[in-house]
Scaffold this motif. Structure first.
Motif, PDB file in Angstrom:
ATOM      1  N   ILE A  38       0.867  -1.171   0.000  1.00 34.83           N
ATOM      2  CA  ILE A  38       0.000   0.000   0.000  1.00 34.83           C
ATOM      3  C   ILE A  38       0.908   1.227   0.000  1.00 34.83           C
ATOM      4  N   ILE A  39       0.613   2.174  -0.872  1.00 36.64           N
ATOM      5  CA  ILE A  39       1.333   3.435  -0.938  1.00 36.64           C
ATOM      6  C   ILE A  39       0.321   4.519  -0.593  1.00 36.64           C
ATOM      7  N   GLU A  91      11.847  -7.912  -0.062  1.00 34.16           N
ATOM      8  CA  GLU A  91      11.933  -9.155   0.720  1.00 34.16           C
ATOM      9  C   GLU A  91      10.712  -9.307   1.625  1.00 34.16           C
ATOM     10  N   VAL A  92      10.315  -8.219   2.259  1.00 36.14           N
ATOM     11  CA  VAL A  92       9.130  -8.261   3.121  1.00 36.14           C
ATOM     12  C   VAL A  92       7.895  -8.594   2.293  1.00 36.14           C
ATOM     13  N   VAL A  93       7.726  -7.950   1.139  1.00 34.80           N
ATOM     14  CA  VAL A  93       6.571  -8.210   0.276  1.00 34.80           C
ATOM     15  C   VAL A  93       6.554  -9.676  -0.169  1.00 34.80           C
ATOM     16  N   ASP A  94       7.722 -10.231  -0.436  1.00 32.24           N
ATOM     17  CA  ASP A  94       7.794 -11.633  -0.863  1.00 32.24           C
ATOM     18  C   ASP A  94       7.435 -12.612   0.248  1.00 32.24           C
ATOM     19  N   ASN A  95       7.492 -12.164   1.513  1.00 33.12           N
ATOM     20  CA  ASN A  95       7.317 -13.094   2.634  1.00 33.12           C
ATOM     21  C   ASN A  95       6.190 -12.757   3.607  1.00 33.12           C
ATOM     22  N   TYR A  96       5.522 -11.624   3.445  1.00 32.60           N
ATOM     23  CA  TYR A  96       4.475 -11.281   4.414  1.00 32.60           C
ATOM     24  C   TYR A  96       3.239 -12.163   4.209  1.00 32.60           C
ATOM     25  N   SER A  97       2.383 -12.179   5.214  1.00 31.17           N
ATOM     26  CA  SER A  97       1.138 -12.941   5.135  1.00 31.17           C
ATOM     27  C   SER A  97      -0.011 -11.974   4.840  1.00 31.17           C
ATOM     28  N   PRO A  98      -0.505 -11.930   3.607  1.00 30.39           N
ATOM     29  CA  PRO A  98      -1.550 -10.967   3.247  1.00 30.39           C
ATOM     30  C   PRO A  98      -2.834 -11.084   4.071  1.00 30.39           C
ATOM     31  N   THR A  99      -3.094 -12.256   4.651  1.00 32.90           N
ATOM     32  CA  THR A  99      -4.319 -12.408   5.437  1.00 32.90           C
ATOM     33  C   THR A  99      -4.212 -11.780   6.824  1.00 32.90           C
ATOM     34  N   THR A 100      -2.993 -11.513   7.303  1.00 34.28           N
ATOM     35  CA  THR A 100      -2.837 -10.977   8.656  1.00 34.28           C
ATOM     36  C   THR A 100      -1.903  -9.779   8.748  1.00 34.28           C
ATOM     37  N   GLU A 101      -1.227  -9.421   7.659  1.00 32.74           N
ATOM     38  CA  GLU A 101      -0.217  -8.351   7.702  1.00 32.74           C
ATOM     39  C   GLU A 101      -0.393  -7.405   6.522  1.00 32.74           C
ATOM     40  N   VAL A 102       0.206  -6.204   6.657  1.00 25.86           N
ATOM     41  CA  VAL A 102       0.138  -5.188   5.611  1.00 25.86           C
ATOM     42  C   VAL A 102       1.519  -4.568   5.448  1.00 25.86           C
ATOM     43  N   VAL A 103       1.907  -4.342   4.200  1.00 26.35           N
ATOM     44  CA  VAL A 103       3.120  -3.603   3.885  1.00 26.35           C
ATOM     45  C   VAL A 103       2.657  -2.220   3.417  1.00 26.35           C
ATOM     46  N   LEU A 104       3.131  -1.183   4.102  1.00 24.40           N
ATOM     47  CA  LEU A 104       2.683   0.193   3.844  1.00 24.40           C
ATOM     48  C   LEU A 104       3.878   1.112   3.691  1.00 24.40           C
ATOM     49  N   LEU A 105       3.825   1.952   2.673  1.00 18.01           N
ATOM     50  CA  LEU A 105       4.782   3.043   2.514  1.00 18.01           C
ATOM     51  C   LEU A 105       3.999   4.335   2.634  1.00 18.01           C
ATOM     52  N   LEU A 106       4.373   5.159   3.591  1.00 13.74           N
ATOM     53  CA  LEU A 106       3.660   6.400   3.870  1.00 13.74           C
ATOM     54  C   LEU A 106       4.554   7.579   3.512  1.00 13.74           C
ATOM     55  N   GLU A 107       4.076   8.410   2.603  1.00 13.79           N
ATOM     56  CA  GLU A 107       4.823   9.595   2.181  1.00 13.79           C
ATOM     57  C   GLU A 107       4.232  10.821   2.848  1.00 13.79           C
ATOM     58  N   SER A 108       5.104  11.605   3.452  1.00 14.59           N
ATOM     59  CA  SER A 108       4.693  12.875   4.032  1.00 14.59           C
ATOM     60  C   SER A 108       5.794  13.890   3.741  1.00 14.59           C
ATOM     61  N   PHE A 115       6.325   0.765   6.771  1.00 14.14           N
ATOM     62  CA  PHE A 115       5.668   0.059   7.866  1.00 14.14           C
ATOM     63  C   PHE A 115       5.408  -1.378   7.445  1.00 14.14           C
ATOM     64  N   TYR A 116       5.813  -2.306   8.283  1.00 16.10           N
ATOM     65  CA  TYR A 116       5.455  -3.718   8.122  1.00 16.10           C
ATOM     66  C   TYR A 116       4.515  -3.989   9.276  1.00 16.10           C
ATOM     67  N   LEU A 117       3.230  -3.933   9.010  1.00 15.44           N
ATOM     68  CA  LEU A 117       2.210  -4.007  10.053  1.00 15.44           C
ATOM     69  C   LEU A 117       1.857  -5.454  10.345  1.00 15.44           C
ATOM     70  N   LYS A 118       2.123  -5.863  11.584  1.00 13.13           N
ATOM     71  CA  LYS A 118       1.841  -7.224  12.056  1.00 13.13           C
ATOM     72  C   LYS A 118       0.964  -7.147  13.296  1.00 13.13           C
ATOM     73  N   PRO A 121      -5.075  -5.391  15.093  1.00 15.16           N
ATOM     74  CA  PRO A 121      -6.301  -5.662  15.845  1.00 15.16           C
ATOM     75  C   PRO A 121      -7.445  -6.129  14.940  1.00 15.16           C
ATOM     76  N   ILE A 122      -7.320  -5.887  13.641  1.00 15.98           N
ATOM     77  CA  ILE A 122      -8.302  -6.331  12.658  1.00 15.98           C
ATOM     78  C   ILE A 122      -7.523  -6.728  11.398  1.00 15.98           C
ATOM     79  N   THR A 123      -7.840  -7.878  10.829  1.00 12.18           N
ATOM     80  CA  THR A 123      -7.092  -8.381   9.677  1.00 12.18           C
ATOM     81  C   THR A 123      -7.548  -7.681   8.390  1.00 12.18           C
ATOM     82  N   PRO A 124      -6.724  -7.697   7.359  1.00 13.91           N
ATOM     83  CA  PRO A 124      -7.153  -7.102   6.088  1.00 13.91           C
ATOM     84  C   PRO A 124      -8.469  -7.689   5.549  1.00 13.91           C
ATOM     85  N   PRO A 125      -8.691  -9.019   5.587  1.00  9.11           N
ATOM     86  CA  PRO A 125      -9.997  -9.512   5.124  1.00  9.11           C
ATOM     87  C   PRO A 125     -11.161  -8.974   5.962  1.00  9.11           C
ATOM     88  N   GLN A 126     -10.955  -8.811   7.273  1.00  8.76           N
ATOM     89  CA  GLN A 126     -12.011  -8.257   8.130  1.00  8.76           C
ATOM     90  C   GLN A 126     -12.261  -6.783   7.789  1.00  8.76           C
TER      91      GLN A 126
END
Length: 154
Positions: A38-39, A91-108, A115-118, A121-126
């Motif tokens: 996610i960007i 490497e993180v994108v190749d190995n993260y679990s999409p059902t429980t984790e999110v890879v985020l790049l935040l530009e400000s 951010f490698y969100l593990k 409190p709520i999963t991406p499918p939820q």
């Protein structure tokens, strides 16, 4: 040092405040493109009746390397060293679990935060399911990205 802490706190607060939409977009992206990140940029907020919203995009793994090279190596971007950061993100994108984790790049502004969100409190499918159930609440401030039914703003 205090300024760096303030920026970090702000970014973490931003993620916490927008986790539902971030998770939704992560799962919607996974459904269409499998792995990716996610960007989100806060540089051009959209101000509407429901407050500020920010453009959020899912970049699939197949397009992530060229995107990261262009995005992180921009002359005004404050991320060093670029090649190590890009390799780490891939490497993180190749190995993260999409059902429980999110890879985020935040530009400000000139900062890009990874951010490698593990242990969310709520999963991406939820998140996806909850937004789909309450679509009318999200629709007024949403502009679409790929499909007319996908909210893409955080």
């Amino acid at each position: 040092m205090r300024e760096a802490t303030d920026k970090s706190d702000w970014a973490q607060e931003f993620v916490a405040s927008n986790l539902l939409v971030i998770g939704y977009n992560a799962w919607a992206g996974h459904l269409s493109q499998k792995r990716g990140a996610i960007i989100c940029s806060t540089n051009s907020p959209i101000v509407g009746i429901s407050g500020e919203s920010f453009k959020t995009h899912f970049i699939g793994r197949s397009r992530l390397m060229p995107f990261l090279k262009a995005w992180l190596e921009a002359p005004d971007r404050a991320v060093l060293p670029h090649c190590h950061m890009i390799n780490h993100i891939l490497e993180v994108v190749d190995n993260y679990s999409p059902t429980t984790e999110v890879v985020l790049l935040l530009e400000s502004f000139d900062q890009a935060t990874f951010f490698y969100l593990k242990n969310l409190p709520i999963t991406p499918p939820q998140c996806y399911e909850q937004i789909c159930k309450t679509w009318d609440e999200f629709q007024p401030g949403v502009s679409t990205w790929q499909d007319k039914t996908l909210p893409t703003e955080a």
